[in-house]
Design a protein around this motif. Structure first.
Motif, PDB file in Angstrom:
ATOM      1  N   LEU A  53       0.831  -1.200   0.000  1.00  0.00           N
ATOM      2  CA  LEU A  53       0.000   0.000   0.000  1.00  0.00           C
ATOM      3  C   LEU A  53       0.869   1.255   0.000  1.00  0.00           C
ATOM      4  O   LEU A  53       1.764   1.412   0.828  1.00  0.00           O
ATOM      5  N   THR A  54       0.602   2.178  -0.945  1.00  0.00           N
ATOM      6  CA  THR A  54       1.356   3.431  -1.037  1.00  0.00           C
ATOM      7  C   THR A  54       0.647   4.523  -0.238  1.00  0.00           C
ATOM      8  O   THR A  54      -0.565   4.471  -0.003  1.00  0.00           O
ATOM      9  N   ASP A  55       1.408   5.537   0.165  1.00  0.00           N
ATOM     10  CA  ASP A  55       0.842   6.653   0.917  1.00  0.00           C
ATOM     11  C   ASP A  55      -0.201   7.402   0.080  1.00  0.00           C
ATOM     12  O   ASP A  55      -1.233   7.832   0.600  1.00  0.00           O
ATOM     13  N   SER A  56       0.078   7.565  -1.219  1.00  0.00           N
ATOM     14  CA  SER A  56      -0.863   8.304  -2.066  1.00  0.00           C
ATOM     15  C   SER A  56      -2.187   7.567  -2.188  1.00  0.00           C
ATOM     16  O   SER A  56      -3.264   8.186  -2.189  1.00  0.00           O
ATOM     17  N   CYS A  57      -2.141   6.223  -2.250  1.00  0.00           N
ATOM     18  CA  CYS A  57      -3.367   5.427  -2.349  1.00  0.00           C
ATOM     19  C   CYS A  57      -4.163   5.508  -1.048  1.00  0.00           C
ATOM     20  O   CYS A  57      -5.384   5.667  -1.059  1.00  0.00           O
ATOM     21  N   ARG A  58      -3.458   5.427   0.063  1.00  0.00           N
ATOM     22  CA  ARG A  58      -4.117   5.532   1.360  1.00  0.00           C
ATOM     23  C   ARG A  58      -4.734   6.930   1.520  1.00  0.00           C
ATOM     24  O   ARG A  58      -5.860   7.081   1.994  1.00  0.00           O
ATOM     25  N   ASP A  59      -3.979   7.964   1.106  1.00  0.00           N
ATOM     26  CA  ASP A  59      -4.457   9.331   1.260  1.00  0.00           C
ATOM     27  C   ASP A  59      -5.675   9.589   0.374  1.00  0.00           C
ATOM     28  O   ASP A  59      -6.610  10.289   0.771  1.00  0.00           O
ATOM     29  N   ALA A  60      -5.674   9.031  -0.832  1.00  0.00           N
ATOM     30  CA  ALA A  60      -6.809   9.227  -1.733  1.00  0.00           C
ATOM     31  C   ALA A  60      -8.086   8.643  -1.136  1.00  0.00           C
ATOM     32  O   ALA A  60      -9.153   9.273  -1.198  1.00  0.00           O
ATOM     33  N   ARG A  61      -7.990   7.450  -0.554  1.00  0.00           N
ATOM     34  CA  ARG A  61      -9.185   6.859   0.054  1.00  0.00           C
ATOM     35  C   ARG A  61      -9.613   7.641   1.284  1.00  0.00           C
ATOM     36  O   ARG A  61     -10.805   7.855   1.520  1.00  0.00           O
ATOM     37  N   ALA A  62      -8.628   8.083   2.084  1.00  0.00           N
ATOM     38  CA  ALA A  62      -8.958   8.869   3.269  1.00  0.00           C
ATOM     39  C   ALA A  62      -9.685  10.150   2.881  1.00  0.00           C
ATOM     40  O   ALA A  62     -10.675  10.544   3.521  1.00  0.00           O
ATOM     41  N   THR A  63      -9.209  10.803   1.818  1.00  0.00           N
ATOM     42  CA  THR A  63      -9.862  12.032   1.365  1.00  0.00           C
ATOM     43  C   THR A  63     -11.291  11.745   0.920  1.00  0.00           C
ATOM     44  O   THR A  63     -12.222  12.504   1.217  1.00  0.00           O
ATOM     45  N   SER A  64     -11.489  10.642   0.220  1.00  0.00           N
ATOM     46  CA  SER A  64     -12.824  10.280  -0.252  1.00  0.00           C
ATOM     47  C   SER A  64     -13.772  10.021   0.912  1.00  0.00           C
ATOM     48  O   SER A  64     -14.896  10.545   0.943  1.00  0.00           O
ATOM     49  N   LEU A  65     -13.333   9.210   1.897  1.00  0.00           N
ATOM     50  CA  LEU A  65     -14.183   8.917   3.051  1.00  0.00           C
ATOM     51  C   LEU A  65     -14.387  10.154   3.913  1.00  0.00           C
ATOM     52  O   LEU A  65     -15.478  10.372   4.477  1.00  0.00           O
ATOM     53  N   GLU A  66     -13.339  10.957   4.033  1.00  0.00           N
ATOM     54  CA  GLU A  66     -13.418  12.206   4.790  1.00  0.00           C
ATOM     55  C   GLU A  66     -14.481  13.120   4.184  1.00  0.00           C
ATOM     56  O   GLU A  66     -15.295  13.720   4.892  1.00  0.00           O
ATOM     57  N   TRP A  67     -14.519  13.227   2.847  1.00  0.00           N
ATOM     58  CA  TRP A  67     -15.465  14.074   2.162  1.00  0.00           C
ATOM     59  C   TRP A  67     -16.898  13.586   2.340  1.00  0.00           C
ATOM     60  O   TRP A  67     -17.821  14.367   2.597  1.00  0.00           O
ATOM     61  N   VAL A  68     -17.097  12.263   2.251  1.00  0.00           N
ATOM     62  CA  VAL A  68     -18.435  11.700   2.453  1.00  0.00           C
ATOM     63  C   VAL A  68     -18.929  11.980   3.866  1.00  0.00           C
ATOM     64  O   VAL A  68     -20.078  12.406   4.078  1.00  0.00           O
ATOM     65  N   GLU A  69     -18.073  11.770   4.868  1.00  0.00           N
ATOM     66  CA  GLU A  69     -18.465  11.955   6.257  1.00  0.00           C
ATOM     67  C   GLU A  69     -18.724  13.434   6.569  1.00  0.00           C
ATOM     68  O   GLU A  69     -19.680  13.787   7.278  1.00  0.00           O
ATOM     69  N   MET A  70     -17.880  14.320   6.027  1.00  0.00           N
ATOM     70  CA  MET A  70     -18.054  15.751   6.285  1.00  0.00           C
ATOM     71  C   MET A  70     -19.345  16.264   5.663  1.00  0.00           C
ATOM     72  O   MET A  70     -20.065  17.084   6.266  1.00  0.00           O
ATOM     73  N   GLN A  71     -19.684  15.813   4.454  1.00  0.00           N
ATOM     74  CA  GLN A  71     -20.946  16.221   3.840  1.00  0.00           C
ATOM     75  C   GLN A  71     -22.142  15.721   4.651  1.00  0.00           C
ATOM     76  O   GLN A  71     -23.139  16.437   4.798  1.00  0.00           O
ATOM     77  N   ARG A  72     -22.017  14.490   5.160  1.00  0.00           N
ATOM     78  CA  ARG A  72     -23.119  13.954   5.978  1.00  0.00           C
ATOM     79  C   ARG A  72     -23.342  14.817   7.214  1.00  0.00           C
ATOM     80  O   ARG A  72     -24.484  15.160   7.552  1.00  0.00           O
ATOM     81  N   ILE A  73     -22.246  15.175   7.880  1.00  0.00           N
ATOM     82  CA  ILE A  73     -22.358  15.986   9.095  1.00  0.00           C
ATOM     83  C   ILE A  73     -22.923  17.373   8.764  1.00  0.00           C
ATOM     84  O   ILE A  73     -23.818  17.889   9.456  1.00  0.00           O
ATOM     85  N   ALA A  74     -22.414  17.983   7.693  1.00  0.00           N
ATOM     86  CA  ALA A  74     -22.893  19.319   7.316  1.00  0.00           C
ATOM     87  C   ALA A  74     -24.370  19.289   6.944  1.00  0.00           C
ATOM     88  O   ALA A  74     -25.145  20.190   7.320  1.00  0.00           O
ATOM     89  N   ASP A  75     -24.802  18.236   6.219  1.00  0.00           N
ATOM     90  CA  ASP A  75     -26.216  18.128   5.832  1.00  0.00           C
ATOM     91  C   ASP A  75     -27.118  17.955   7.048  1.00  0.00           C
ATOM     92  O   ASP A  75     -28.238  18.477   7.086  1.00  0.00           O
TER      93      ASP A  75
END
Length: 786
Positions: free
Chosen positions: A553-575
């Motif tokens: 597992l590369t750092d960029s791959c881990r970071d990309a998934r983290a950003t994706s999940l982070e964005w989904v969770e943040m939108q849920r909280i904001a909504d």
């Protein structure tokens, strides 16, 4: 207290005791107990060899010779207590729980007998007249049929009467060889008493059918386990005779006892006492199933049998026949298997061509059918147990497992490794992590056997008996190393072990799923089917083999998934907490987590902004523990599928939805030189990182210079400023400029260098991102660039 008659059960009791789990003193106590019980050293040695780490060849034999006997010694009860604590029960207590071989029936009427005892009429046993009878010749022929000339023979002529029965008075003679006896018989002139000693005519005499060492008459004094005694007085002698002949027992000598039974001296030709016990058990079981109930007191290899050639009251103990039936144990046992099997007859393909039977329906779509077997293999800490628990939940709820649709059904999870609370909590945690409502918990049964498990050949009948009326669609056994029998590197032993899974599947009509560990070392350069530890049988036996291998597992791959999940969770909280934020924010805050976070700091309530920060922090913290896995399959019933990539986000596995893992390699897949080429040396990576920071710093200097001069910071203006800086500082000692641009002047002049994305310091210390833009387009600190 355990009696001598119970000693035969000790070998079975040892199956429940793992020598690797015992201390040295406990291991030694087992040996002393077996020695005191008169069992063979080979039994202790064979059991001890299961602890491969501490076993040393010859050590048991050396210690055995130093064991004494008598008061104060360790007795058989020690072994029985150890085994009882681990779930063993003597046969007299355990009832029908017996080891099941592949050819044994588990339930129902059982395998058909060879002899239908209801039709047995009997074969008469001819009694020799006094004129015909040759006592000395009969005994000589008996000795010749059973012994070599240098074998020592045990026999008893003395007797006493007790409760109307004549019983051997003592141990008798056990130092004379068969050759000596035969020569004495030839020289006795018909007076057999002169050769072997006188006996009471009303009592008869006895002889042991296996050779001895001349030191005693116990089982431990037997030197060769050649023969077993089959004797029964439950039916008339004529019927005994017919059944023995019909069973084609490999009889070396058949003796009329002079009373109500025939004594059949049957060839077993065992290598040691353990094998002798197993073969005698098989022999007696075949006799029982065919109407001849053997006397179980005759199991011991040092047992006395009736001696031919002597009178017993009004009748004669005479030799009926020698060398009848099959020639050897192996030939007889093979014949029994063929004659007694309940296998179906071969069928013509022409007969079924137009009326094919329906295939078993899939349980896991595209992977596994009902009634078939599946092996999940993987390294330690791959989350195999969680994956199997996920499978149980998926089957119970009729939901997908790792992306494969599952049919809804009932499942039994056999837990051999976890303590009960941990196992039960895992099920609840998996349901919660999957976000599923537990609507069909009644479809999952958990059998917790940690600390109580037994070898698979003992576990199978217990499992089948408990599960036979539950209607399970799948039985999941986790993990198999807890119940494995034999050497996992031995093909024949592992084939016999895997047959137990066939037995469970066929008897219960359910799928059997089990997991196994990888062999040692990196697995990347092995085929997926060769990664499981031990014999290749593990890869060939199951109908579906799923192999889990970890990805690099590369750092960029881990970071990309983290950003994706982070964005989904943040939108849920904001909504949830600020429903109208999207109308107020415009497009930029809705383009990603960083943009939303910047906007939220000034335009959302403080508690909402704090929740967004906490959600981001939680995702980034979880990301540190993520691992990535690839499942490859070898299937018998379905086409090969494309490898399935997974994230393991404790406690569940999630399919790689966006394909970000598809370009990653299994650990060790590339050779070392390619690994170095792909990853670069550590010093090279550090140099690139340093140069990137220095280039970003130079870019920041140029942008600030443009702004200080009141000039718009376009790409053209920034390049011109960088040229001026280079001209002024080319001879400067500043490492930033010399290191980065000392060898890049030509590229610099052609304006080929421009960072795609760099974070630089803006006004008031704020972090800003500068991206590549076209010539003439302004790059301001507060501009949204792309």
């Amino acid at each position: 207290m355990t009696s001598r008659n119970d000693h035969a059960d000790l070998a079975e009791a040892l199956d429940y005791i793992d020598p690797a789990a015992l201390s040295y003193q406990e291991w030694l106590a087992v040996g002393m107990a077996l020695h005191e019980s008169g069992l063979a050293c080979s039994l202790w040695d064979e059991w001890s060899s299961r602890d491969a780490r501490r076993y040393h060849e010859g050590e048991c034999r050396r210690k055995w010779s130093g064991f004494g006997s008598g008061d104060g010694r360790v007795a058989s009860g020690t072994v029985a207590k150890m085994a009882r604590d681990r779930g063993w029960r003597p046969r007299a207590e355990s009832g029908p729980d017996e080891a099941i071989g592949w050819d044994d029936a588990v339930s129902g009427p059982g395998r058909p007998p060879i002899v239908d005892s209801s039709w047995v009429e009997g074969v008469p046993v001819a009694q020799p007249t006094d004129a015909e009878w040759d006592p000395a010749g009969e005994l000589s022929r008996y000795l010749g049929a059973l012994f070599e000339d240098d074998d020592r023979v045990g026999y008893v002529t003395g007797s006493f009467e007790r409760d109307g029965r004549w019983i051997p008075a003592d141990k008798g003679v056990y130092t004379r060889t068969a050759g000596e006896l035969r020569r004495a018989i030839e020289a006795c002139g018909g007076d057999l008493g002169g050769a072997i000693g006188d006996w009471r005519p009303e009592a008869g005499a006895w002889i042991r059918f296996n050779p001895l060492d001349g030191q005693g008459v116990r089982n431990a004094n037997v030197t060769d386990y050649r023969f077993a005694l089959v004797e029964s007085d439950a039916i008339p002698v004529e019927k005994q005779h017919e059944i023995m002949l019909a069973l084609e027992l490999p009889i070396a000598a058949l003796v009329d006892s002079g009373n109500k039974s025939l004594h059949a001296i049957v060839r077993v030709d065992a290598a040691d006492y353990a094998e002798y016990r197993r073969r005698v058990d098989r022999l007696y079981e075949v006799c029982r199933k065919n109407g001849l109930e053997p006397d179980v007191q005759n199991k011991n290899p040092s047992r006395l049998s009736r001696m031919p050639g002597v009178r017993r009251g009004a009748r004669k103990q005479h030799l009926v026949a020698t060398d009848i039936g099959k020639r050897s144990w192996e030939e007889w046992w093979e014949w029994v298997q063929e004659a007694q099997d309940d296998l179906p007859d071969p069928e013509s393909l022409e007969d079924v061509w137009g009326d094919m039977p329906e295939l078993a329906p899939p349980l896991i779509d595209g992977v596994l059918r009902r009634g078939h077997k599946m092996l999940l293999a993987g390294p330690s800490k791959a989350g195999k147990s969680f994956a199997l628990i996920e499978l149980c939940c998926a089957i119970a709820e009729g939901r997908p497992w790792l992306g494969w649709p599952c049919a809804r059904g009932r499942v039994l999870y056999v837990n051999l490794e976890l303590d009960r609370p941990s196992a039960l909590h895992r099920f609840r945690d998996v349901y919660a992590a999957l976000g599923w409502e537990p609507e069909h918990l009644g479809s999952i049964d958990v059998w917790n056997l940690r600390g109580k498990s037994v070898p698979m050949d003992k576990l199978a009948p217990k499992l089948i008996r408990r599960a036979s009326r539950k209607g399970y669609d799948a039985v999941v056994i986790d993990p198999i190393y807890k119940v494995i029998t034999g050497d996992e590197n031995s093909a024949d032993q592992m084939a016999a072990f895997c047959n137990q899974f066939d037995l469970v599947a066929s008897q219960l009509g359910c799928a059997v799923v089990y997991c196994h560990h990888h062999s040692k070392g990196l697995q990347g350069q092995k085929r997926s089917m060769d990664r499981a530890s031990g014999s290749g049988v593990f890869a060939r036996d199951p109908d579906a083999l799923l192999d889990m291998s970890e990805l690099e597992l590369t750092d960029s791959c881990r970071d990309a998934r983290a950003t994706s999940l982070e964005w989904v969770e943040m939108q849920r909280i904001a909504d949830e907490r600020d429903p109208g934020w999207r109308e107020r924010a415009g497009l930029e805050p809705q383009s990603g987590p960083a943009q939303l976070m910047r906007w939220a700091a000034d335009h959302m309530p403080g508690e909402v902004h704090g929740a967004l920060l906490e959600a981001s922090r939680a995702v980034r913290e979880d990301a540190k523990a993520w691992t990535a896995w690839r499942i490859e399959g070898t299937l018998r019933e379905f086409p090969k599928f494309e490898p399935v990539n997974l994230w393991f986000d404790y406690p569940v596995h999630a399919p790689d939805a966006d394909g970000s893992l598809s370009d990653l390699s299994v650990e060790g897949e590339a050779p070392p030189w390619q690994q170095r080429q792909k990853n670069g040396s550590r010093s090279t990576k550090k140099r690139y990182e340093r140069e990137g920071r220095e280039k970003a710093g130079m870019l920041a200097d140029a942008v600030r210079a443009c702004e200080a001069a009141g000039e718009k910071a376009t790409k053209k203006a920034v390049y011109a400023e960088l040229e001026r800086i280079w001209a002024e500082r080319r001879d400067d000692a500043c490492p930033r400029y010399q290191t980065v641009f000392g060898t890049q002047q030509s590229a610099w002049a052609k304006q080929e260098w421009w960072p795609l994305e760099k974070t630089i310091e803006g006004e008031n210390g704020k972090q800003k991102t500068v991206l590549s833009v076209g010539s003439g387009e302004a790059i301001g600190w507060d501009d949204a660039v792309s």
